[in-house]
Scaffold this motif. Structure first.
Motif, mmCIF file in Angstrom:
data_model
loop_
_atom_site.group_PDB
_atom_site.id
_atom_site.type_symbol
_atom_site.label_atom_id
_atom_site.label_comp_id
_atom_site.label_asym_id
_atom_site.label_seq_id
_atom_site.Cartn_x
_atom_site.Cartn_y
_atom_site.Cartn_z
ATOM 1 N N ASN A 179 0.862 -1.190 0.000
ATOM 2 C CA ASN A 179 0.000 0.000 0.000
ATOM 3 C C ASN A 179 0.891 1.231 0.000
ATOM 4 O OD1 ASN A 179 0.612 0.872 2.684
ATOM 5 N ND2 ASN A 179 -1.068 -0.306 3.549
ATOM 6 N N GLU A 180 0.317 2.388 -0.237
ATOM 7 C CA GLU A 180 1.123 3.593 -0.433
ATOM 8 C C GLU A 180 1.836 4.043 0.832
ATOM 9 O OE1 GLU A 180 1.867 4.789 -3.416
ATOM 10 O OE2 GLU A 180 0.710 3.052 -4.055
ATOM 11 N N LEU A 181 1.287 3.728 1.995
ATOM 12 C CA LEU A 181 1.943 4.097 3.246
ATOM 13 C C LEU A 181 3.177 3.263 3.529
ATOM 14 C CD1 LEU A 181 -1.149 4.396 5.658
ATOM 15 C CD2 LEU A 181 0.252 6.295 4.799
ATOM 16 N N SER A 182 3.256 2.079 2.911
ATOM 17 C CA SER A 182 4.166 1.055 3.435
ATOM 18 C C SER A 182 5.192 0.535 2.443
ATOM 19 C CB SER A 182 3.343 -0.124 3.973
ATOM 20 O OG SER A 182 2.420 0.325 4.932
ATOM 21 N N ARG A 183 5.419 1.263 1.360
ATOM 22 C CA ARG A 183 6.551 0.929 0.507
ATOM 23 C C ARG A 183 7.843 1.182 1.287
ATOM 24 N NH1 ARG A 183 4.577 3.635 -5.240
ATOM 25 N NH2 ARG A 183 3.933 1.648 -6.167
ATOM 26 N N ALA A 184 8.929 0.578 0.835
ATOM 27 C CA ALA A 184 10.190 0.684 1.576
ATOM 28 C C ALA A 184 10.582 2.147 1.818
ATOM 29 C CB ALA A 184 11.296 -0.050 0.822
ATOM 30 N N GLY A 185 10.577 2.959 0.770
ATOM 31 C CA GLY A 185 10.958 4.359 0.926
ATOM 32 C C GLY A 185 10.007 5.131 1.809
ATOM 33 N N SER A 186 8.714 4.836 1.701
ATOM 34 C CA SER A 186 7.713 5.513 2.536
ATOM 35 C C SER A 186 7.925 5.198 4.009
ATOM 36 C CB SER A 186 6.308 5.097 2.108
ATOM 37 O OG SER A 186 6.044 5.495 0.784
ATOM 38 N N LEU A 187 8.247 3.943 4.306
ATOM 39 C CA LEU A 187 8.458 3.571 5.707
ATOM 40 C C LEU A 187 9.705 4.229 6.281
ATOM 41 C CD1 LEU A 187 7.473 -0.198 6.005
ATOM 42 C CD2 LEU A 187 6.120 1.835 6.510
ATOM 43 N N VAL A 188 10.763 4.318 5.472
ATOM 44 C CA VAL A 188 11.974 4.979 5.954
ATOM 45 C C VAL A 188 11.669 6.443 6.282
ATOM 46 C CG1 VAL A 188 14.287 5.761 5.304
ATOM 47 C CG2 VAL A 188 13.573 3.416 4.813
ATOM 48 N N HIS A 189 10.933 7.105 5.421
ATOM 49 C CA HIS A 189 10.556 8.504 5.693
ATOM 50 C C HIS A 189 9.695 8.587 6.951
ATOM 51 C CE1 HIS A 189 8.306 12.290 5.338
ATOM 52 N NE2 HIS A 189 9.367 12.735 4.675
#
Length: 297
Positions: A179-189
């Motif tokens: 999902n859009e919240l939980s891609r690798a880059g999104s989670l790092v941010h």
């Protein structure tokens, strides 16, 4: 049975038995195939984490099997029956913009975390929101009716979970999911910029990252926050939870990347029983041996 010094620990998620009530025999079978650790998937139809007697049984079963509880997977639905998640009303989202729904999901996650009051565990794996395509079975709401999920709601949930987990020695690990919240880059941010706590980590789900694109790139992206893993395979389109080497993941490249970033933690097989669970464990045992060969080169 703790792993010898210098040897990587491999575990199995009880996802393998998710449609059944977890039993002593399940853990003995996992141990018999050479695995040292368990991650318990906290779904009440599978393991009733509200029941103190069930937690006491789990402690005894782990002792008999000679395994440790590596982690607890926070609940994502009220039930899983016949391989089908519950309807939208029973799905649990820590990122829900609905205050009551978020509070309920958080309460269930905290109840699952409290397994660690009796049984030491290293991590609590949590989702930010629901995976794309979850809860879309017969009689359920269409995807456009998904409940609204926000980063702010997710932030408040994870910070509250952290406050509960830290005194128990448990680290919250947010999972890479589709999902859009939980891609690798999104989670790092999210971990670096959104949270007001410093030691929340990331659970790299190999299969989910593979579906999203470049697994090796995802490994490198989360490298500074990686605290646990979900290891399984697919063919890049659907979340099949295949045994490693049965899909299209380039395992030698992925495992080289894991070594390159210095991750030496547990590799947790989160596999589904496409055959019988025992046959799947035999496959997993062979896959582990293949992975160990890759890691040794």
């Amino acid at each position: 049975m703790f792993r010898p010094v210098g040897k990587r620990q491999f575990g199995v998620s009880t996802h393998l038995y998710h449609s059944q009530r977890l039993s002593r025999e399940h853990l003995l079978d996992v141990a018999a195939h050479g695995f040292e650790a368990i991650e318990v998937f906290a779904t009440r139809t599978h393991f009733d984490y509200h029941n103190t007697a069930a937690v006491a049984d789990l402690q005894q079963w782990l002792a008999e099997a000679g395994m440790v509880l590596h982690g607890i997977h926070a609940p994502i639905a009220e039930s899983l029956v016949g391989g089908q998640w519950g309807q939208w009303g029973s799905m649990l989202s820590l990122a829900s913009a609905d205050a009551d729904a978020r509070a309920h999901a958080l309460g269930e996650a905290v109840a699952a975390l409290h397994i660690a009051r009796r049984l030491p565990a290293k991590v609590l794996v949590a989702h930010l929101g629901l995976p794309r395509g979850s809860g879309t079975g017969a009689g359920q709401k269409p995807p456009e009716s998904r409940p609204l999920e926000t980063r702010d709601a997710a932030r408040r949930s994870i910070e509250e979970l952290h406050r509960e987990a830290s005194p128990l020695g448990v680290r919250v690990a947010i999972e890479v999911i589709p999902n859009e919240l939980s891609r690798a880059g999104s989670l790092v941010h999210f971990v670096e910029e959104d949270l007001d706590v410093s030691d929340v980590g990331i659970c790299l789900d190999f299969g989910h990252a593979h579906m999203d694109g470049d697994l090796v790139d995802a490994i490198e992206t989360v490298s500074g926050h990686l605290v646990t893993t979900h290891v399984h395979d697919n063919r890049g389109r659907t979340d099949d939870h295949l045994v490693p080497f049965d899909g299209t993941i380039d395992w030698p490249s992925a495992l080289t990347a894991i070594q390159k970033i210095g991750y030496d933690g547990t590799l947790v097989f989160e596999i589904a029983a496409h055959r019988s669970p025992k046959e799947t464990l035999k496959q997993a045992q062979k896959a582990r041996q293949g992975m160990e060969r890759c890691l040794a080169t």
